[in-house]
Motif scaffolding. Structure first.
Motif, PDB file in Angstrom:
ATOM      1  N   PHE A 226       0.826  -1.194   0.000  1.00 37.81           N
ATOM      2  CA  PHE A 226       0.000   0.000   0.000  1.00 37.81           C
ATOM      3  C   PHE A 226       0.866   1.253   0.000  1.00 37.81           C
ATOM      4  N   ARG A 227       1.908   1.239   0.818  1.00 34.23           N
ATOM      5  CA  ARG A 227       2.760   2.428   0.941  1.00 34.23           C
ATOM      6  C   ARG A 227       3.433   2.774  -0.386  1.00 34.23           C
ATOM      7  N   ASP A 228       3.968   1.752  -1.085  1.00 36.38           N
ATOM      8  CA  ASP A 228       4.612   2.014  -2.367  1.00 36.38           C
ATOM      9  C   ASP A 228       3.621   2.550  -3.384  1.00 36.38           C
ATOM     10  N   ALA A 229       2.398   2.022  -3.366  1.00 40.94           N
ATOM     11  CA  ALA A 229       1.384   2.471  -4.324  1.00 40.94           C
ATOM     12  C   ALA A 229       1.035   3.939  -4.108  1.00 40.94           C
ATOM     13  N   VAL A 230       0.817   4.331  -2.853  1.00 43.86           N
ATOM     14  CA  VAL A 230       0.444   5.721  -2.582  1.00 43.86           C
ATOM     15  C   VAL A 230       1.624   6.657  -2.822  1.00 43.86           C
ATOM     16  N   SER A 231       2.839   6.211  -2.509  1.00 44.29           N
ATOM     17  CA  SER A 231       4.013   7.045  -2.775  1.00 44.29           C
ATOM     18  C   SER A 231       4.168   7.309  -4.270  1.00 44.29           C
ATOM     19  N   THR A 232       3.920   6.283  -5.094  1.00 46.65           N
ATOM     20  CA  THR A 232       3.994   6.464  -6.546  1.00 46.65           C
ATOM     21  C   THR A 232       2.917   7.428  -7.023  1.00 46.65           C
ATOM     22  N   LEU A 233       1.688   7.302  -6.497  1.00 43.49           N
ATOM     23  CA  LEU A 233       0.613   8.219  -6.866  1.00 43.49           C
ATOM     24  C   LEU A 233       0.958   9.646  -6.442  1.00 43.49           C
ATOM     25  N   ASP A 234       1.546   9.797  -5.273  1.00 41.14           N
ATOM     26  CA  ASP A 234       1.954  11.116  -4.793  1.00 41.14           C
ATOM     27  C   ASP A 234       2.971  11.742  -5.746  1.00 41.14           C
ATOM     28  N   GLN A 235       3.946  10.959  -6.171  1.00 39.63           N
ATOM     29  CA  GLN A 235       4.974  11.456  -7.079  1.00 39.63           C
ATOM     30  C   GLN A 235       4.384  11.820  -8.446  1.00 39.63           C
ATOM     31  N   LEU A 236       3.500  10.964  -8.951  1.00 36.05           N
ATOM     32  CA  LEU A 236       2.867  11.234 -10.241  1.00 36.05           C
ATOM     33  C   LEU A 236       1.987  12.478 -10.185  1.00 36.05           C
ATOM     34  N   VAL A 244      -3.135  12.314 -13.745  1.00 36.83           N
ATOM     35  CA  VAL A 244      -2.314  11.124 -13.943  1.00 36.83           C
ATOM     36  C   VAL A 244      -2.855  10.334 -15.133  1.00 36.83           C
ATOM     37  N   THR A 245      -1.998  10.104 -16.119  1.00 33.62           N
ATOM     38  CA  THR A 245      -2.374   9.338 -17.307  1.00 33.62           C
ATOM     39  C   THR A 245      -1.567   8.052 -17.374  1.00 33.62           C
ATOM     40  N   VAL A 246      -2.001   7.142 -18.238  1.00 33.19           N
ATOM     41  CA  VAL A 246      -1.284   5.883 -18.408  1.00 33.19           C
ATOM     42  C   VAL A 246       0.134   6.134 -18.906  1.00 33.19           C
ATOM     43  N   GLN A 247       0.284   7.068 -19.850  1.00 40.52           N
ATOM     44  CA  GLN A 247       1.609   7.351 -20.399  1.00 40.52           C
ATOM     45  C   GLN A 247       2.535   7.907 -19.331  1.00 40.52           C
ATOM     46  N   ALA A 248       2.001   8.741 -18.443  1.00 36.76           N
ATOM     47  CA  ALA A 248       2.822   9.288 -17.364  1.00 36.76           C
ATOM     48  C   ALA A 248       3.300   8.183 -16.419  1.00 36.76           C
ATOM     49  N   VAL A 249       2.416   7.226 -16.147  1.00 34.60           N
ATOM     50  CA  VAL A 249       2.803   6.099 -15.288  1.00 34.60           C
ATOM     51  C   VAL A 249       3.905   5.274 -15.944  1.00 34.60           C
ATOM     52  N   GLN A 251       6.125   6.245 -18.137  1.00 36.16           N
ATOM     53  CA  GLN A 251       7.383   6.984 -18.163  1.00 36.16           C
ATOM     54  C   GLN A 251       8.052   6.993 -16.802  1.00 36.16           C
ATOM     55  N   LEU A 252       7.267   7.171 -15.742  1.00 39.99           N
ATOM     56  CA  LEU A 252       7.863   7.238 -14.406  1.00 39.99           C
ATOM     57  C   LEU A 252       8.367   5.876 -13.945  1.00 39.99           C
ATOM     58  N   LEU A 253       7.574   4.839 -14.161  1.00 40.01           N
ATOM     59  CA  LEU A 253       7.916   3.515 -13.651  1.00 40.01           C
ATOM     60  C   LEU A 253       8.847   2.744 -14.577  1.00 40.01           C
ATOM     61  N   GLY A 254       8.996   3.214 -15.823  1.00 40.91           N
ATOM     62  CA  GLY A 254       9.779   2.441 -16.785  1.00 40.91           C
ATOM     63  C   GLY A 254       9.078   1.165 -17.191  1.00 40.91           C
ATOM     64  N   ALA A 255       7.774   1.112 -16.995  1.00 42.43           N
ATOM     65  CA  ALA A 255       7.020  -0.088 -17.339  1.00 42.43           C
ATOM     66  C   ALA A 255       6.885  -0.205 -18.856  1.00 42.43           C
ATOM     67  N   VAL A 256       6.510  -1.375 -19.284  1.00 47.29           N
ATOM     68  CA  VAL A 256       6.382  -1.669 -20.714  1.00 47.29           C
ATOM     69  C   VAL A 256       4.914  -1.559 -21.108  1.00 47.29           C
ATOM     70  N   GLU A 257       4.675  -0.900 -22.230  1.00 43.44           N
ATOM     71  CA  GLU A 257       3.300  -0.796 -22.716  1.00 43.44           C
ATOM     72  C   GLU A 257       2.751  -2.173 -23.060  1.00 43.44           C
ATOM     73  N   GLU A 258       1.464  -2.351 -22.825  1.00 39.74           N
ATOM     74  CA  GLU A 258       0.836  -3.626 -23.145  1.00 39.74           C
ATOM     75  C   GLU A 258       0.954  -3.939 -24.632  1.00 39.74           C
ATOM     76  N   GLU A 259       0.921  -2.893 -25.474  1.00 36.35           N
ATOM     77  CA  GLU A 259       1.031  -3.097 -26.911  1.00 36.35           C
ATOM     78  C   GLU A 259       2.348  -3.786 -27.267  1.00 36.35           C
ATOM     79  N   ALA A 260       3.440  -3.396 -26.593  1.00 36.91           N
ATOM     80  CA  ALA A 260       4.742  -4.017 -26.873  1.00 36.91           C
ATOM     81  C   ALA A 260       4.744  -5.494 -26.497  1.00 36.91           C
TER      82      ALA A 260
END
Length: 544
Positions: A226-236, A244-249, A251-260
């Motif tokens: 829970f703490r990591d999730a809220v900290s990420t939302l706070d930063q975003l 907060v948009t999907v693209q912003a998430v 970019q911040l997390l370095g996650a991979v798009e589902e399309e890829a």
């Protein structure tokens, strides 16, 4: 683990972090830990509070928050009560961390026996304003053995006003003598929907505009915290000015798009090795973290595997309706054996990353091996190819490369492919030491050791000739024994998928081979050698 809002401005004038602002303030505010909460509430109501508690669980699941709520329940002005009012002086002081009756210690920095002696000296003092003096030891597993031993007697026979609460993320490191004296609660990792609901509450309370898909990405990246999730939302929220948009998430997390992820799996379906490697190169040039790509691809393959075996997309997966339909379609296109094989190959990349290696080469090798299985002579690859062949031969098979969702017309049984995979002599010679003999060694080490002197010399349709050197004729005789010959035939079938008949032969000595050097020289050769070496000649014959 969402709770009522506490003060948003700290004593220093800075805004309080969101994970502290939305920390649960009562038992009713705790999310995802119903069995623990129910037990603690009943214990407080019945007056059966124990002298020591042990809260264990992953980080960010609410261990310290539960410890504080328990302290409030015991010291509330209207208590002991399972529903502390949160407004009395004791509750406010505990929430602010200023209560003299609730002492929080970081066992990571205060882990020695001297720190425990200081506790033993203080516990004899009565509480200042509450009923109990509560000691909360966070990361308790980092206490030294000497410190734990100094606590044992105090935990077992404490003063009536003393309560210990140990919090740890590594329960297995706690001494068994300490665990036996505590009432232990293991806090479970929250499910994704619970974290998403928690994030929605925080976003609504802070006026943050966040799409549900973006919140689902944040929840997935939190890995049950829970703490990591809220900290990420706070930063975003700070980075996007509250939108907060999907693209912003991503970019911040370095996650991979589902399309890829879908595209990579499409390349696997089409057996497009060049396309997969080119797309991987594009991702690398864009700055994509390939290590994150490996882990996200494994997570995507897990989703595919769940759909294949459950027959539907589980509701627990944080996916949009469009993504669910696409996942269902891809699960029908990818063969089950392909998914399992790719997961095994990606696990190698994960191991390399843990040892500090670059994941790019293992990832590329995984894509090459799964799109071109004929290029790999490893036992796992051969077994994978056989499984694919058998599955395509089965009537009504749906999962396979290039198949579409929905009903498919099955071919008549007589037209189904039944021929075993082809194999050439050069492939057997290459795989002899690397794959075939290790397969024999798993069944019999002596047989494998005996066969190391041999090599495949001739392949005539389904009859393989195994040749031994002239000096190893005894080993050839052993190899012909039914037991040893059967072991070799079974290993060959595991590796090649063909049932090969075996012939064993002894090769002829070659002038440049080691066998000739091992043969003893004859009498005439010795005499001639002496003549050449010592410039000698024969002076006599037989005297009889």
């Amino acid at each position: 683990m969402c709770g009522r809002v506490s003060d948003s401005i700290g004593a220093s004038g800075f805004l309080t972090a969101l994970y502290r602002k939305y920390r649960p303030q009562g038992f009713d505010d705790v999310v995802g830990q119903e069995p623990v909460v129910r037990t603690l509430r009943n214990a407080v109501s019945a007056g059966n509070v124990r002298q020591a508690y042990l809260f264990a669980g992953p980080r960010g699941t609410g261990k310290t928050s539960l410890a504080r709520i328990l302290a409030k329940a015991l010291n509330c002005a209207h208590g002991p009560t399972p529903d502390p009012d949160g407004t009395c002086h004791a509750c406010v002081a505990i929430a602010a961390g200023t209560s003299l009756d609730v002492v929080e210690m970081d066992a990571a920095s205060q882990r020695g026996i001297d720190d425990i002696r200081e506790i033993r000296e203080r516990v004899v003092l009565q509480p200042v304003e509450g009923r109990y003096k509560v000691y909360i030891l966070d990361e308790a597993h980092q206490l030294t053995d000497a410190a734990f031993n100094a606590l044992l007697k105090l935990i077992e026979e404490p003063p009536p006003h003393l309560v210990f609460v140990f919090c740890t993320t590594e329960l297995q490191k706690m001494l068994s003598t300490v665990r036996s004296r505590c009432q232990t609660f293991v806090l479970s990792r929250p499910r994704l929907p619970e974290i998403v609901r928690y994030l929605k509450t925080v976003a609504e309370g802070e006026g943050i505009e966040a799409a549900e898909a973006a919140l689902a990405l944040i929840a997935r990246s939190a890995r049950g915290s829970f703490r990591d999730a809220v900290s990420t939302l706070d930063q975003l929220s700070a980075a996007t000015e509250g939108k907060v948009t999907v693209q912003a998430v991503l970019q911040l997390l370095g996650a991979v798009e589902e399309e890829a992820l879908f595209r990579i799996c499409d390349f696997v379906v089409d057996r497009d090795t060049a396309g997969a490697l080119t797309f991987l190169e594009e991702l690398a040039e864009q700055g994509q973290d390939l290590g994150r790509l490996v882990t996200d691809l494994l997570e995507h393959l897990r989703h595919v595997l769940l759909v294949q075996h459950m027959g539907e997309v589980p509701d627990s997966l944080p996916l949009t309706d469009e993504t669910r339909e696409r996942l269902r379609a891809q699960a029908n296109q990818l063969g089950e054996s392909t998914v399992l094989r790719l997961c095994d190959l990606l696990a190698v990349a994960v191991d390399d990353m843990r040892q500090g290696g670059d994941p790019r080469l293992p990832l590329e090798l995984a894509l090459v091996k799964v799109t071109r299985p004929a290029a790999d002579m490893e036992r796992e690859s051969i077994a994978y190819r056989l499984e694919q062949l058998e599955s395509r031969a089965q009537p009504g098979h749906v999962h396979g490369p290039g198949t579409e969702t929905g009903p498919v017309e099955t071919a008549p049984p007589e037209t189904a492919p039944k021929e075993p995979p082809s194999v050439e002599l050069s492939q057997l010679q290459e795989a002899w030491q690397r794959t075939i003999l290790p397969a024999v060694e798993q069944k019999s080490i002596p047989t494998a050791s005996m066969l190391r002197e041999a090599h495949p010399s001739q392949l005539d349709e389904d009859r393989l000739t195994v040749e031994f050197p002239a000096a190893a004729s005894f080993h050839r005789q052993l190899a012909e024994e039914p037991k040893n010959a059967t072991l070799l035939a079974e290993a060959l079938y595991e590796v090649t998928g063909r049932k090969l008949a075996l012939d064993f032969a002894v090769g002829e000595n070659r002038g440049d081979g080691p066998e000739e050097a091992e043969q003893p020289a004859g009498e005439e050769e010795i005499v001639q050698l002496m003549k050449d070496t010592f410039d000698a000649r024969e002076v006599g014959g037989d005297t009889d």
